[in-house]
Every structure is written in structure tokens, then in C-alpha cells.
Design a protein around this motif. Structure first.
Motif, short mmCIF file in Angstrom:
data_model
loop_
_atom_site.label_atom_id
_atom_site.label_comp_id
_atom_site.label_asym_id
_atom_site.label_seq_id
_atom_site.Cartn_x
_atom_site.Cartn_y
_atom_site.Cartn_z
N HIS A 181 -2.77 14.18 -0.18
CA HIS A 181 -3.16 12.77 -0.13
C HIS A 181 -2.66 12.24 1.21
O HIS A 181 -1.53 12.54 1.63
CB HIS A 181 -2.54 11.97 -1.28
N THR A 182 -3.49 11.44 1.85
CA THR A 182 -3.15 10.99 3.22
C THR A 182 -1.84 10.22 3.29
O THR A 182 -1.17 10.23 4.32
CB THR A 182 -4.29 10.10 3.77
N ARG A 220 -21.86 8.74 -4.34
CA ARG A 220 -22.31 7.62 -5.19
C ARG A 220 -23.47 8.14 -6.03
O ARG A 220 -23.49 7.98 -7.26
CB ARG A 220 -22.75 6.45 -4.30
N ALA A 221 -24.42 8.79 -5.35
CA ALA A 221 -25.59 9.33 -6.06
C ALA A 221 -25.17 10.48 -6.98
O ALA A 221 -25.64 10.59 -8.11
CB ALA A 221 -26.64 9.80 -5.06
N ASN A 222 -24.30 11.34 -6.47
CA ASN A 222 -23.87 12.52 -7.23
C ASN A 222 -22.34 12.59 -7.21
O ASN A 222 -21.76 13.21 -6.31
CB ASN A 222 -24.46 13.79 -6.60
N PRO A 223 -21.69 11.96 -8.16
CA PRO A 223 -20.23 11.86 -8.13
C PRO A 223 -19.52 13.21 -8.18
O PRO A 223 -20.10 14.20 -8.66
CB PRO A 223 -19.90 11.05 -9.39
N VAL A 224 -18.29 13.20 -7.71
CA VAL A 224 -17.43 14.37 -7.87
C VAL A 224 -17.16 14.51 -9.36
O VAL A 224 -16.74 13.57 -10.02
CB VAL A 224 -16.09 14.17 -7.13
N ILE A 225 -17.41 15.73 -9.87
CA ILE A 225 -17.22 15.96 -11.31
C ILE A 225 -15.92 16.70 -11.56
O ILE A 225 -15.21 16.43 -12.52
CB ILE A 225 -18.42 16.75 -11.88
N ALA A 226 -15.63 17.63 -10.68
CA ALA A 226 -14.41 18.44 -10.90
C ALA A 226 -13.97 19.09 -9.60
O ALA A 226 -14.76 19.30 -8.69
CB ALA A 226 -14.69 19.52 -11.95
N ILE A 257 -8.53 20.23 0.68
CA ILE A 257 -9.11 18.94 0.24
C ILE A 257 -8.15 17.83 0.67
O ILE A 257 -6.94 17.91 0.42
CB ILE A 257 -9.31 18.88 -1.29
N ILE A 258 -8.70 16.82 1.32
CA ILE A 258 -7.90 15.66 1.72
C ILE A 258 -8.35 14.47 0.87
O ILE A 258 -9.53 14.11 0.88
CB ILE A 258 -8.10 15.32 3.21
N PHE A 259 -7.42 13.90 0.15
CA PHE A 259 -7.71 12.69 -0.61
C PHE A 259 -7.34 11.48 0.25
O PHE A 259 -6.16 11.23 0.49
CB PHE A 259 -6.90 12.65 -1.91
N ALA A 260 -8.37 10.78 0.73
CA ALA A 260 -8.13 9.52 1.46
C ALA A 260 -8.57 8.42 0.51
O ALA A 260 -9.41 7.58 0.84
CB ALA A 260 -8.91 9.50 2.76
N THR A 261 -8.03 8.48 -0.70
CA THR A 261 -8.55 7.68 -1.80
C THR A 261 -7.71 6.44 -2.10
O THR A 261 -7.86 5.83 -3.16
CB THR A 261 -8.67 8.56 -3.07
N LEU A 285 0.87 -1.18 0.00
CA LEU A 285 0.00 0.00 0.00
C LEU A 285 0.90 1.22 0.00
O LEU A 285 1.13 1.86 1.02
CB LEU A 285 -0.90 -0.03 1.24
N ASN A 286 1.45 1.48 -1.17
CA ASN A 286 2.45 2.53 -1.27
C ASN A 286 2.21 3.46 -2.45
O ASN A 286 2.44 4.66 -2.37
CB ASN A 286 3.84 1.88 -1.37
N ALA A 287 1.72 2.88 -3.56
CA ALA A 287 1.54 3.70 -4.77
C ALA A 287 0.22 4.48 -4.63
O ALA A 287 -0.87 3.92 -4.71
CB ALA A 287 1.52 2.81 -6.01
N THR A 288 0.38 5.76 -4.43
CA THR A 288 -0.75 6.64 -4.12
C THR A 288 -1.77 6.72 -5.26
O THR A 288 -1.40 6.85 -6.41
CB THR A 288 -0.16 8.04 -3.85
N ASN A 289 -3.04 6.69 -4.90
CA ASN A 289 -4.10 6.86 -5.90
C ASN A 289 -4.80 8.21 -5.69
O ASN A 289 -5.54 8.39 -4.73
CB ASN A 289 -5.13 5.73 -5.77
N VAL A 290 -4.51 9.13 -6.58
CA VAL A 290 -5.26 10.39 -6.60
C VAL A 290 -6.18 10.33 -7.81
O VAL A 290 -5.70 10.26 -8.95
CB VAL A 290 -4.32 11.62 -6.73
N PRO A 291 -7.50 10.29 -7.59
CA PRO A 291 -8.40 10.19 -8.75
C PRO A 291 -8.17 11.33 -9.73
O PRO A 291 -7.78 12.43 -9.34
CB PRO A 291 -9.79 10.29 -8.12
N ASP A 292 -8.42 11.01 -10.97
CA ASP A 292 -8.12 11.94 -12.04
C ASP A 292 -9.25 12.96 -12.21
O ASP A 292 -9.87 13.04 -13.27
CB ASP A 292 -7.93 11.10 -13.32
#
Ligand code: N01
Length: 559
Positions: free
Chosen positions: A179-180, A367-373, A391-395, A159-166
Motif C-alpha cells: 500500500h502506498t 468501473r465497467a469490470n470491477p476487480v473480483i479477486a 500489486i500496488i494499492f493506491a487506494t 490521511l493515515n488509516a490505510t484503506n486496503v480494499p477487501d
């Protein structure tokens, strides 16, 4: 990874790069497994070089310094066993240690055993190339190190390669984002700030209560609710510590012979259906109140196997959420209903659900209303705009495979690891990938990884690799490789085991579902650490069954 003006945790130091040096072994990563590998291999008299991207030791516990970061396995167990003096002398203040205590422990171990001198800090490996003519790995780093070695041990973390959604627009954000898993060492103040937290896995669940404690307002953007159990963390009582230290030898042995490499005596009650609803509730209440909520998963024998039994446990947990969260709509949104409890990593929290009773916390259903931007002022979902200062990305992570695939690894015949793993992360015994001789993975795909206690299993894996290296060097072998047949058989065995479990009912990072385009397969050996260890030991005893060993540097069979 951070968009703030403050520096990220992993800042390269100014040490001179190692250029065209040779070593017996390159260890990638100075986390808990990497540190032990240094200790173990140096004892064999080998020349070892470790490259660590961060500027300190501790791996996961170096990078994940986000607010609330804490281990969810008791520290008396989640610690090294290789040196009895160390385990007797070290004192853990709490049952479940916070990040700072784990990082301090890693530093202590590095200093106590003189490991720091073997580590090049601020050195992120960006290329590993196997040269067939010489049977040597050429390892280079972003800052210019170049080392040639016979063996590589990739202890670079599951669990090392960080995932920041695009999300579009991140660059335009006027506030700070983090990112956390790349949290800065400097304090991040939330005082008076409007904070958005994206992600409600183990990390988000730990961070939310702490952030909410000082932020002006916290928006928690939830796509999938998690099942979270109370950690019931508290200071470690001296008599408990004393009792553990008096029994370390046998308990460590028991851990090594257990399914999850933990010592977790639990009274099992058989099938949940053997009990009336009142009896079940009484038994589950006991487990809920226990020191370790994970005991709950094992209280009945069938809640981890049958969907119907699992639903009883799931509904018990939902009942707890509804009891705690005062707004019924918010409570319902926090109740997981789309996958079985345990099919994603179960979370352990300290006051997570209570956080949603605070006036300064809002739960947002993405889920109902996704992050768009991401916008200059904050974040936009399909339904609304949110003004945010932080903004904290705990993604999460490109888990299990991401740390290796981001390293540009090429094996025999120039095959690229990413190409080799395009359909699935094929490997043998979780240690080797056919066509990549003398490269050993720790906590890689095909190993028990996060489904077992990672310090103990990391020690065990390093010991296995060290004994293989000893065998090869003693008997004059130039290389070891897995055979493609053995790799196929291991993949088939992994699929068969996973196909029988409830894990198949969740879109989890265990199967790569969190990363768009990642091939879907269950990446973790699920037969239990005890069985895994027996298998790996047996294959070696059976004359390295499933491996090819070569005395010269001739090309190994390509997969
Ligand atoms: O990451 P995760 P993590 N839009 O992948 C959401 C270990 N760990 O860092 O579920 C909106 O679990 C995503 O939503 P969904 C532990 O093994 C241990 O929390 O994909 N949301 C999810 O809610 C753990 O399992 C400890 O729908 C998005 C979250 O982000 C592992 O690390 C503590 C999104 C990611 O959850 C990873 O945990 C912390 C998007 N585009 C971690 N993309 C302890 O020892 C992702 N999400 C206690």
C-alpha cells in the motif's frame, strides 16, 4: 502495509516501554502538527510525551514514501512559520518538494528543537480511556507503554488509516504487494516486473509515471478518473526564494487570513460566462501554464460554484487530456465525466497522461469490470485475468476519522468513539467531541483539514489548544468538554455549508464514500480557514461558549 518479504516503514524500535508514568499531555503522532505541539507545549513548561507508530518523524511524509510522492503546495509555503530563523535558513531545492526532502525537513526540525527526546517511536496507540474519577486519560500502546495524562492531543493525521480494499485472495498472491502509505524504506525494484497499480487518486497519479519508467509492464486499474493538472515543478530559482524570504512575515500573516491558508495571488476574471469561448480558452491556457495548476480553480469566480460554469473548466481539462493521450479510446477513459472538477481533491501530476502513450502501460477500466479477486498469479476482474509480479494499492485512506476510530477511544461513561460516530463524526469546532473531555483533535473532522494548507493550519490549531490549556491550568479547571448542543449546531452549520457546494456531487473520501459502511457526511469545514479561525477564537473570547468547564473531576454531561 505490505505483503512483501521486505519490512514495512513503521518498524518498532527496541526502546523500553513507559509503564504507569504520568504526563501533563500525551501527543499522538510525530507528524508536522505533533512536532509543533511538542515544541509549543514544552515551552509552557508542561510534561509532554509523544507516541509515534513509526520509527521516525514526519507523519504523512514518513509513511508515504511511494515512488513519485511529492507535495502539491509550494514548499516555501508548506513549511513551518513558528521560527523565523528556521524559515530563513532552510533551503527548498524545488517548488514542490519530494517526500525525501519533506522527511529531511521534519528530522531537521526534530533535532534543531530537541524534540526527539520527547517521542517514543514504534509505539502505536491502541487504547485511550478517559477516567472520570480523576479526569485523566489512560493511554496505552501496542508495545506496552501506559501513560496517564490530563490532556491528549490527537495529531494522528487526517490521511493515515490505510484503506486496503477487501479483495478475496490477497493472502494467496505469490508476488509482492504494497500500500502506498506504508511503503518500505528499502528500494522496491520494478525492473523487468509486471506491475498492477490500483487507484488513480493523487497518489496513483504520482506513482504511475515513475513506476512505468522501469517496469516491464504497468497495468493501471482505474475505477474513477481524476482531474489532474500539471504541477510544472522545477528547481527553485534563488531570486524567487530570496523574494519569499524577504516577505515571509507579511506573507505568513496573509496566509493565516486566507481561505486555504495559502498565499496565492491570482487575477480573477469574474464569471466564466462574461467571456467568449476564445477569451476563456486564452485565460485558461495562461492558468494551465502557470507554476501552480490550482490557480486554475480560482481564475473564474463561478467555476467552483455553478455546475454550468464548472463544466466549461472540466471540458477544458478533458481537452488537454485528449491532446496528450494519443489513443482516443484511452483518452476518453481518462476523462472524468461523472462529477465536477474540484468536487474531489484535484490532483497535480508530472507526466501522468503522457504515461499512457508508453507501450508498456495499459489502462484497465475497473468501473465497467470491477476487480473480483486477487489470485496467486495476479488479479482477476469481471472481464479478464492479469498476471502480475507486484500489486500496488493506491487506494487511499479511511480518511479524517479512521486514525482515531482505530485507536479504541472511550470517553466519559465509557462511551466508545466508534459508537458515538456511528451516524456522523459529530464534534465541536473540529477540536472536541462531546463526552470526550480534554481530548483535542488536530486536523480532525469539523476542521478545515485538507481543504487548507495543513502545516500552517496545524500550527494555528496547536496554538489554539495550547492557549486553552494555559487558561484551564491557570484558572484551576480539571476538564473541558464540548456541549452536545454546540456539537449539534456545528454539525448543522457544516451540513448547510457543504449542501451549497459542488462537493455534494462527488462520491469522495471527503464524505466517507470510499469506505464501505462509513456514515456519509461532509467531514471538512468548508467555510474557509480564515472564517474558521475567527470562529474558534471568538468562542473562547465569549467565555468558552459551547464548552463546559469543570473545576473538579465530576462527570460531565453525557451526550
Ligand atoms: O487516495 P484517494 P489517494 N477498486 O482516495 C481507488 C492526499 N494526497 O491516496 O475514486 C478499485 O484519493 C479510488 O477509486 P474511486 C490528497 O488529499 C496528496 O490517492 O473511489 N479502485 C481512487 O481512484 C488526496 O486526496 C498528495 O472510484 C479503488 C483511489 O483508489 C488524499 O491524499 C499526494 C478501490 C484512491 O484515491 C488521498 O489520495 C497523495 C477498489 N475497491 C495524496 N478502492 C499531494 O500532496 C479505492 N479505489 C500531491
Amino acid at each position: 502495509m505490505t505483503g512483501s518479504s521486505t519490512a514495512a516503514a513503521g518498524r518498532a524500535e527496541a526502546a523500553e516501554p513507559l509503564v504507569t508514568q504520568t504526563a501533563d499531555v500525551v501527543v499522538v503522532g510525530a507528524g508536522f502538527s505533533g512536532l509543533y505541539a511538542l515544541y509549543r507545549l514544552r515551552k509552557l513548561g508542561l510534561k509532554v510525551v509523544c507516541f509515534e507508530a513509526g520509527d521516525g518523524v514526519g507523519g504523512t511524509w514518513y509513511w508515504n514514501r511511494y515512488p513519485g510522492a511529492r507535495v502539491d503546495i509550494e514548499s516555501m509555503q508548506y513549511s513551518y512559520s513558528f521560527d523565523d530563523e528556521l524559515q530563513q535558513e532552510w533551503r527548498w531545492p524545488e517548488y514542490f518538494s519530494p517526500q525525501a526532502d519533506l522527511e529531511a525537513y521534519a528530522n531537521h526540525v526534530a533535532d534543531r528543537f530537541g524534540l526527539r527526546e520527547l517521542i517514543r517511536f514504534g509505539a502505536r496507540v491502541d487504547r485511550m480511556r478517559f477516567e472520570e474519577r480523576t479526569s485523566r486519560w489512560h493511554v496505552s500502546t501496542q508495545r506496552g507503554d501506559q501513560v496517564t495524562a490530563k490532556y491528549v492531543i490527537a495529531a494522528c493525521g487526517a490521511l493515515n488509516a490505510t484503506n486496503v480494499p477487501d479483495f478475496p485472495g490477497l493472502d494467496s498472491f505469490r508476488g509482492q504487494w504494497y500500500h502506498t502509505s506504508q511503503w518500505p524504506k528499502e528500494d522496491v525494484s520494478f525492473d523487468g516486473k509486471r506491475v498492477g497499480l490500483i487507484g488513480t487518486g493523487s497518489t496513483g497519479i504520482q506513482a504511475a509515471p515513475v513506476v512505468a519508467g522501469s517496469a516491464a509492464h504497468l497495468h493501471v486499474f482505474q475505477r474513477t478518473p481524476a482531474y489532474s493538472l500539471p504541477a510544472n515543478n522545477r528547481p527553485l530559482p534563488p531570486d524567487y526564494e530570496h523574494e519569499w524570504k524577504g516577505h515571509y512575515a507579511e506573507r505568513r500573516a496573509q496566509m493565516r487570513q486566507s481561505f486555504t491558508a495559502t498565499y496565492m495571488p491570482v487575477q480573477q476574471y469574474g464569471s466564466v460566462f462574461d467571456y467568449s469561448p476564445e477569451e476563456r480558452a486564452r485565460i485558461l491556457e495562461q492558468a494551465w501554464a502557470s507554476r501552480n495548476g490550482l490557480l486554475m480553480m480560482r481564475t473564474f469566480t463561478d467555476t467552483g460554484k455553478s455546475l454550468e460554469a464548472n463544466e466549461i473548466l472540466a471540458e477544458f481539462i478533458r481537452g488537454k487530456i485528449r491532446q496528450v493521450v494519443t489513443d482516443p479510446d484511452v483518452a476518453e477513459l481518462l476523462c472524468p465525466k461523472t462529477y465536477p472538477v474540484g468536487a474531489k481533491r484535484i490532483c497535480m501530476d508530472t507526466g501522468y497522461y503522457e504515461t499512457f502513450n508508453r507501450p508498456n502501460v495499459t489502462l484497465v477500466d475497473v468501473r465497467a469490470n470491477p476487480v473480483i479477486a486477487i489470485t496467486p498469479a495476479g488479479l482477476r476482474t469481471a472481464a479478464a485475468e492479469y498476471d502480475l509480479d507486484i500489486i500496488i494499492f493506491a487506494t487511499g485512506f479511511d480518511a479524517v476519522t479512521g486514525s482515531l476510530t482505530r485507536m479504541n477511544v472511550t470517553g466519559a461513561g465509557g462511551i466508545d468513539l466508534r459508537a458515538k460516530w456511528a451516524r456522523r463524526p459529530a464534534n465541536y469546532l473540529g477540536f472536541m467531541v462531546a463526552g470526550f473531555p480534554n481530548l483535542f483533535m488536530i486536523h480532525g473532522p469539523g476542521s478545515p483539514g485538507v481543504l487548507a494548507q495543513m502545516i500552517t493550519t496545524g500550527e494555528w490549531q496547536v496554538d489554539w489548544v495550547a492557549s486553552v490549556i494555559e487558561d484551564l491550568d491557570r484558572d484551576g479547571y480539571a476538564r473541558i468538554d464540548a456541549t452536545p448542543d454546540a456539537e449539534d449546531a456545528w454539525s448543522a452549520e457544516m451540513d448547510e455549508m457543504a449542501g451549497k457546494t459542488l462537493y455534494r456531487f462527488a462520491d469522495s473520501w471527503y464524505v466517507g464514500a470510499n469506505i464501505p459502511g462509513k456514515p456519509r457526511s461532509f467531514m471538512i469545514y468548508i467555510g474557509g480557514f480564515d472564517q474558521y479561525a475567527r470562529r474558534c477564537t471568538q468562542q473562547v473570547r465569549d467565555g468558552y461558549e459551547g464548552f463546559t468547564l469543570a473545576r473538579d473531576a465530576s462527570p460531565s454531561k453525557l451526550p
